[in-house]
Design a protein around this motif. Structure first.
Motif, PDB file in Angstrom:
ATOM      1  N   HIS A   1      17.331  43.579  15.913  1.00  0.00           N
ATOM      2  CA  HIS A   1      17.537  43.954  17.263  1.00  0.00           C
ATOM      3  C   HIS A   1      18.028  42.970  18.163  1.00  0.00           C
ATOM      4  CE1 HIS A   1      16.289  45.560  21.003  1.00  0.00           C
ATOM      5  NE2 HIS A   1      16.171  46.909  20.705  1.00  0.00           N
ATOM      6  N   HIS A   2      18.981  43.204  18.906  1.00  0.00           N
ATOM      7  CA  HIS A   2      19.405  42.228  19.847  1.00  0.00           C
ATOM      8  C   HIS A   2      18.630  41.599  20.696  1.00  0.00           C
ATOM      9  CE1 HIS A   2      19.621  44.696  23.549  1.00  0.00           C
ATOM     10  NE2 HIS A   2      19.807  45.594  22.863  1.00  0.00           N
ATOM     11  N   GLY A   3      17.487  42.385  21.138  1.00  0.00           N
ATOM     12  CA  GLY A   3      16.383  41.741  22.169  1.00  0.00           C
ATOM     13  C   GLY A   3      15.579  40.615  21.397  1.00  0.00           C
ATOM     14  N   LEU A   4      15.535  40.531  20.161  1.00  0.00           N
ATOM     15  CA  LEU A   4      14.909  39.406  19.483  1.00  0.00           C
ATOM     16  C   LEU A   4      15.547  38.267  19.384  1.00  0.00           C
ATOM     17  CD1 LEU A   4      13.361  41.603  16.456  1.00  0.00           C
ATOM     18  CD2 LEU A   4      12.147  40.880  18.618  1.00  0.00           C
ATOM     19  N   GLN A   5      17.017  38.361  19.661  1.00  0.00           N
ATOM     20  CA  GLN A   5      17.659  37.233  19.688  1.00  0.00           C
ATOM     21  C   GLN A   5      17.797  36.352  20.768  1.00  0.00           C
ATOM     22  OE1 GLN A   5      18.677  36.813  16.541  1.00  0.00           O
ATOM     23  NE2 GLN A   5      17.582  38.753  16.151  1.00  0.00           N
ATOM     24  N   THR A   6      17.228  36.744  21.917  1.00  0.00           N
ATOM     25  CA  THR A   6      17.270  36.110  23.013  1.00  0.00           C
ATOM     26  C   THR A   6      15.786  35.516  23.477  1.00  0.00           C
ATOM     27  OG1 THR A   6      16.502  38.369  24.479  1.00  0.00           O
ATOM     28  CG2 THR A   6      18.943  37.889  24.208  1.00  0.00           C
ATOM     29  N   ARG A   7      16.137  34.504  24.146  1.00  0.00           N
ATOM     30  CA  ARG A   7      14.571  33.704  24.663  1.00  0.00           C
ATOM     31  C   ARG A   7      14.148  34.407  25.932  1.00  0.00           C
ATOM     32  NH1 ARG A   7      16.181  27.928  26.301  1.00  0.00           N
ATOM     33  NH2 ARG A   7      16.534  27.494  24.073  1.00  0.00           N
ATOM     34  N   ASN A   8      12.756  34.127  25.337  1.00  0.00           N
ATOM     35  CA  ASN A   8      11.706  35.073  26.437  1.00  0.00           C
ATOM     36  C   ASN A   8      11.635  33.856  27.750  1.00  0.00           C
ATOM     37  OD1 ASN A   8       9.609  35.829  27.995  1.00  0.00           O
ATOM     38  ND2 ASN A   8       8.083  35.742  26.584  1.00  0.00           N
ATOM     39  N   PRO A   9      12.211  34.285  28.751  1.00  0.00           N
ATOM     40  CA  PRO A   9      12.266  33.461  30.066  1.00  0.00           C
ATOM     41  C   PRO A   9      10.808  32.966  30.530  1.00  0.00           C
ATOM     42  CG  PRO A   9      12.946  35.485  30.564  1.00  0.00           C
ATOM     43  CD  PRO A   9      12.997  35.685  29.342  1.00  0.00           C
ATOM     44  N   LEU A  10       9.887  33.904  30.294  1.00  0.00           N
ATOM     45  CA  LEU A  10       8.550  33.804  30.688  1.00  0.00           C
ATOM     46  C   LEU A  10       7.690  32.916  29.750  1.00  0.00           C
ATOM     47  CD1 LEU A  10       7.718  37.364  31.809  1.00  0.00           C
ATOM     48  CD2 LEU A  10       8.530  35.526  33.053  1.00  0.00           C
ATOM     49  N   LEU A  11       8.402  32.297  28.839  1.00  0.00           N
ATOM     50  CA  LEU A  11       7.531  31.692  27.568  1.00  0.00           C
ATOM     51  C   LEU A  11       6.905  30.388  28.339  1.00  0.00           C
ATOM     52  CD1 LEU A  11       6.433  31.550  24.877  1.00  0.00           C
ATOM     53  CD2 LEU A  11       8.547  30.056  24.564  1.00  0.00           C
ATOM     54  N   PRO A  12       7.557  29.623  29.346  1.00  0.00           N
ATOM     55  CA  PRO A  12       6.853  28.436  29.753  1.00  0.00           C
ATOM     56  C   PRO A  12       5.776  28.854  30.657  1.00  0.00           C
ATOM     57  CG  PRO A  12       9.490  28.311  29.871  1.00  0.00           C
ATOM     58  CD  PRO A  12       9.068  29.692  29.608  1.00  0.00           C
ATOM     59  N   ILE A  13       5.897  29.656  31.317  1.00  0.00           N
ATOM     60  CA  ILE A  13       4.590  30.121  32.130  1.00  0.00           C
ATOM     61  C   ILE A  13       3.575  30.556  31.357  1.00  0.00           C
ATOM     62  CG2 ILE A  13       4.135  32.041  33.867  1.00  0.00           C
ATOM     63  CD1 ILE A  13       6.817  32.023  35.113  1.00  0.00           C
ATOM     64  N   GLN A  14       3.785  31.169  30.300  1.00  0.00           N
ATOM     65  CA  GLN A  14       2.738  31.935  29.367  1.00  0.00           C
ATOM     66  C   GLN A  14       2.120  30.594  28.695  1.00  0.00           C
ATOM     67  OE1 GLN A  14       5.067  34.570  26.971  1.00  0.00           O
ATOM     68  NE2 GLN A  14       5.074  36.341  28.134  1.00  0.00           N
ATOM     69  N   LEU A  15       3.050  29.748  28.435  1.00  0.00           N
ATOM     70  CA  LEU A  15       2.369  28.535  27.643  1.00  0.00           C
ATOM     71  C   LEU A  15       1.319  27.692  28.653  1.00  0.00           C
ATOM     72  CD1 LEU A  15       5.491  27.370  25.768  1.00  0.00           C
ATOM     73  CD2 LEU A  15       3.261  27.894  24.679  1.00  0.00           C
ATOM     74  N   TYR A  16       1.935  27.255  30.021  1.00  0.00           N
ATOM     75  CA  TYR A  16       1.049  26.850  30.937  1.00  0.00           C
ATOM     76  C   TYR A  16      -0.098  27.597  31.251  1.00  0.00           C
ATOM     77  CZ  TYR A  16      -0.381  24.828  35.517  1.00  0.00           C
ATOM     78  OH  TYR A  16      -0.953  24.315  36.355  1.00  0.00           O
ATOM     79  N   ILE A  17      -0.141  29.018  31.457  1.00  0.00           N
ATOM     80  CA  ILE A  17      -1.337  29.697  31.399  1.00  0.00           C
ATOM     81  C   ILE A  17      -2.302  29.450  30.387  1.00  0.00           C
ATOM     82  CG2 ILE A  17      -2.203  31.936  31.662  1.00  0.00           C
ATOM     83  CD1 ILE A  17       0.206  32.843  33.114  1.00  0.00           C
ATOM     84  N   GLN A  18      -1.959  29.488  29.154  1.00  0.00           N
ATOM     85  CA  GLN A  18      -2.805  29.227  27.881  1.00  0.00           C
ATOM     86  C   GLN A  18      -3.228  27.985  28.044  1.00  0.00           C
ATOM     87  OE1 GLN A  18      -3.458  31.755  25.934  1.00  0.00           O
ATOM     88  NE2 GLN A  18      -3.194  31.153  23.869  1.00  0.00           N
ATOM     89  N   SER A  19      -2.475  26.873  28.351  1.00  0.00           N
ATOM     90  CA  SER A  19      -2.959  25.443  28.376  1.00  0.00           C
ATOM     91  C   SER A  19      -3.916  25.449  29.413  1.00  0.00           C
ATOM     92  CB  SER A  19      -1.741  24.755  28.920  1.00  0.00           C
ATOM     93  OG  SER A  19      -2.464  23.476  28.891  1.00  0.00           O
TER      94      SER A  19
END
Length: 284
Positions: free
Chosen positions: A261-279
């Motif tokens: 699926h093409h959607g899996l080939q794109t980077r999640n733009p929210l990932l840095p925010i999600q990582l920060y929240i997890q941190s």
């Protein structure tokens, strides 16, 4: 912010964006060393890719791996080659007394992977993941000054989950080059051939293969989290990559395990925010 030479930082950012962002969220004392380890890992991964490409590229890949085998020996003799990544890795080794065996194990496993064959079974993929991804996590724990058996157990399972997810994520790339590395036992179980993956089949049997493999990654995440109450807080920054692992597993589930699926080939733009929240939440 810790600044190190642009060559290894830029390479890590472009080739291992998730690892790069995770490194930036580590405590300052470990950040530079983490970036050096990520750059080292990228160098080996690139060599591995070249080995699986054209004949001329294979020669370059083999030369790179041989360079690193020699470089690690020199590095532990305090005589690192004058090359940006080796110099930074040497500094990390000296600062944190990083274990030579984990670094050598990563190189050795990459060298074994040169056979350029599909994994015979899921256990073989897990072994590869343990020797590469988990070994890197053990080194990251050392940069954080953590020596704890529960943290090691969690790192082992997280590394296995990451290796499995990496294999799934790379499937479209490899398929375009007429290469398939998914475990053969799972493919045979569902009657999915290598040709099915090479032509990017969306049939149910191909989705079933992806489902089984993704489910194993999810199981390893659950096992890792079963140690969460026993893992010291100091170890948690090393496990931020669980955010990216879970993000992919959730996204592949939403597209009904269609790995192409093409959607899996794109980077999640929210990932840095999600990582920060997890941190900030101090969890994994």
């Amino acid at each position: 912010m810790v600044f190190i030479r642009g060559t290894e930082t830029g390479c890590t950012r472009s080739r291992d964006y998730e690892g790069f962002v995770c490194s930036l969220l580590l405590p300052e004392a470990a950040r530079r060393s983490s970036l050096a380890l990520r750059a080292f890992n990228v160098e080996l991964a690139q060599a591995d890719l070249k080995v699986k490409d054209t004949v001329s590229q294979k020669t370059i890949g083999l030369m790179r791996l041989q360079f690193w085998k020699t470089a690690l020996e020199d590095l532990y003799r305090d005589d690192p080659p004058v090359q940006p990544v080796t110099v930074e890795l040497w500094k990390a080794v000296r600062k944190h007394t990083l274990s030579r065996r984990w670094l050598l194990r990563i190189v050795a496993e990459r060298e074994k992977d040169m056979e350029d064959q599909a994994y015979r079974n899921l256990q073989d993929l897990e072994t590869y993941a343990e020797n590469t991804h988990s070994s890197l996590l053990y080194l990251l724990l050392e940069t954080l000054g953590v020596k704890d058996i529960n943290a090691d157990h969690a790192a082992s399972h997280i590394g296995k989950a990451q290796g499995i997810v990496t294999c799934l994520r790379a499937t479209p790339y490899h398929s375009q080059r007429h290469m398939v590395y998914l475990p053969m036992d799972i493919c045979m179980k569902h009657g999915a051939s290598q040709e099915d993956f090479i032509r990017g089949s969306r049939e149910q049997n191909v989705r079933d293969v992806v489902y089984d493999i993704a489910s194993q990654a999810h199981i390893h995440l659950q096992h890792a989290r079963s140690f969460s109450k026993k893992v010291p807080n100091a170890a948690l920054p090393a496990f931020l990559h669980t955010v990216a692992i879970e993000d992919y597993l959730e996204r592949v589930r939403k597209v009904d395990f269609n790995v192409f699926h093409h959607g899996l080939q794109t980077r999640n733009p929210l990932l840095p925010i999600q990582l920060y929240i997890q941190s900030w939440k101090k969890s994994y």
